[in-house]
Design a protein around this motif. Structure first.
Motif, PDB file in Angstrom:
ATOM      1  N   ILE A 296      16.827  24.382   0.916  1.00 43.27           N
ATOM      2  CA  ILE A 296      17.073  25.536   0.034  1.00 43.27           C
ATOM      3  C   ILE A 296      18.268  25.249  -0.868  1.00 43.27           C
ATOM      4  O   ILE A 296      18.240  25.532  -2.072  1.00 43.27           O
ATOM      5  N   HIS A 297      19.312  24.675  -0.285  1.00 42.46           N
ATOM      6  CA  HIS A 297      20.522  24.360  -1.060  1.00 42.46           C
ATOM      7  C   HIS A 297      20.212  23.392  -2.197  1.00 42.46           C
ATOM      8  O   HIS A 297      20.740  23.532  -3.308  1.00 42.46           O
ATOM      9  N   LYS A 298      19.346  22.439  -1.928  1.00 37.83           N
ATOM     10  CA  LYS A 298      18.971  21.449  -2.942  1.00 37.83           C
ATOM     11  C   LYS A 298      18.300  22.132  -4.139  1.00 37.83           C
ATOM     12  O   LYS A 298      18.655  21.871  -5.296  1.00 37.83           O
ATOM     13  N   HIS A 299      17.352  23.033  -3.870  1.00 36.11           N
ATOM     14  CA  HIS A 299      16.656  23.734  -4.953  1.00 36.11           C
ATOM     15  C   HIS A 299      17.588  24.732  -5.647  1.00 36.11           C
ATOM     16  O   HIS A 299      17.481  24.928  -6.867  1.00 36.11           O
ATOM     17  N   LEU A 300      18.471  25.354  -4.881  1.00 32.22           N
ATOM     18  CA  LEU A 300      19.422  26.302  -5.463  1.00 32.22           C
ATOM     19  C   LEU A 300      20.371  25.598  -6.429  1.00 32.22           C
ATOM     20  O   LEU A 300      20.651  26.096  -7.527  1.00 32.22           O
ATOM     21  N   LYS A 301      20.845  24.429  -6.018  1.00 32.37           N
ATOM     22  CA  LYS A 301      21.743  23.634  -6.857  1.00 32.37           C
ATOM     23  C   LYS A 301      21.047  23.239  -8.165  1.00 32.37           C
ATOM     24  O   LYS A 301      21.646  23.319  -9.249  1.00 32.37           O
ATOM     25  N   ARG A 302      19.791  22.848  -8.047  1.00 29.68           N
ATOM     26  CA  ARG A 302      19.021  22.460  -9.229  1.00 29.68           C
ATOM     27  C   ARG A 302      18.826  23.661 -10.162  1.00 29.68           C
ATOM     28  O   ARG A 302      18.937  23.527 -11.388  1.00 29.68           O
ATOM     29  N   LEU A 303      18.553  24.827  -9.594  1.00 29.66           N
ATOM     30  CA  LEU A 303      18.375  26.046 -10.399  1.00 29.66           C
ATOM     31  C   LEU A 303      19.654  26.420 -11.141  1.00 29.66           C
ATOM     32  O   LEU A 303      19.613  26.761 -12.336  1.00 29.66           O
TER      33      LEU A 303
END
Length: 310
Positions: A296-303
């Motif tokens: 989740i953190h990976k996708h949140l960072k990308r967003l």
């Protein structure tokens, strides 16, 4: 209190210096509500759009965060209206509705955390059987139970209180929303409500907690005997759930015990604890899962990077 239309109104008396600080209260809580909606919805959105997050654990996380949105929406709009009112009041039916939502969503979180514990147990301790034991049907069953059982238990006291002729000894609610504090309004709480309340606490709070503790104990024992990689996986995926469980348990203990110590509890301390329930808890959950869950953190960072670029 009655305005002549046969509707009972209750004065919400849990605020401290409301007239003096009403605009401060309003803007802080309005900002908090927007933040709660945005934070929880963002994580749910990320889980929705990314196929690698379409796994049981993330689905249960999304359900948990949706609970926070529903719960906050049942409380915050009325709170904001009360802050700007000359006399903060709530009708008795609306109070019972808040009570119903609060005690549907709260225990539902215990059930969802229990489902996550089972999911982690199967994933870590029985990885080869995971596809068989965590099918789509099982996930739907867990979600259904997590929402239906607490709602059913919450509906019983609300139905009893609605249909039973209760006598009010006062109309001042010592809180800022309708939870267990409504029982202090009655001269005597109907006995069926009291008896069922004790059963409900055991069925929808204590039993799921015992299951969670037992499951994570098994995970701890098995991962301790396993290789370093298994221990790392267990720590990464289980620690956020345990942190959320700890927060939820502390707030639940306060909520269950507040009626018994109501007279000895200072008004300011009671307000602080109420704010913990409606502000801290719905905000901390998306932060825990957003920063502690690796995928989740990976996708949140990308967003966030994409938003910055635009």
């Amino acid at each position: 209190m009655d305005d002549g239309s046969n509707v009972t109104y209750i004065i919400v008396d849990g605020y401290v210096e409301l007239r003096k600080y009403k605009y401060v209260y309003f803007f802080i809580m309005f900002f908090a509500y927007i933040l709660i909606i945005c934070c929880n919805s963002t994580i749910v959105y990320l889980i929705w759009i990314h196929k690698n997050l379409h796994e049981p654990m993330y689905i249960f996380i999304a359900a948990l965060l949706l609970n926070s949105v529903l719960y906050s929406t049942s409380i915050y709009p009325k709170l904001l209206i009360n802050f700007l009112s000359d006399r903060p009041i709530i009708s008795y039916p609306a109070c019972l509705f808040q009570f119903f939502i609060f005690y549907s969503v709260g225990p539902s979180e215990f059930f969802l955390l229990a489902a996550m514990a089972y999911d982690r147990y199967v994933s870590i301790c029985k990885p080869l059987q995971y596809p068989i034991m965590m099918t789509k049907q099982i996930i739907i069953l867990f979600l259904g139970l997590a929402w239906f059982v607490p709602a059913l238990h919450s509906a019983v006291p609300v139905t009893l209180l609605s249909s039973t002729k209760v006598t009010f000894c006062n109309f001042y609610l010592k809180g800022i929303f309708c939870n267990n504090a409504i029982y202090t309004l009655y001269c005597a709480t109907p006995r069926p409500v009291t008896v069922f309340g004790m059963f409900a606490v055991f069925a929808v709070v204590i039993l799921p907690m015992l299951f969670i503790v037992f499951t994570y104990t098994r995970i701890l024992i098995i991962s301790h005997r396993s290789c370093k990689e298994v221990r790392k996986k267990a720590a990464e995926t289980c620690s956020p759930h345990l942190l959320v469980l700890f927060n939820l348990t502390c707030l639940s203990v306060y909520d269950i015990s507040i009626v018994r110590i109501e007279s000895d509890f200072p008004k300011t301390a009671r307000l602080i604890m109420a704010l913990q329930i409606i502000l801290y808890h719905p905000l901390i959950n998306p932060l825990i899962y957003g920063f502690k869950m690796k995928e989740i953190h990976k996708h949140l960072k990308r967003l966030l990077c994409q938003i910055k670029m635009h």
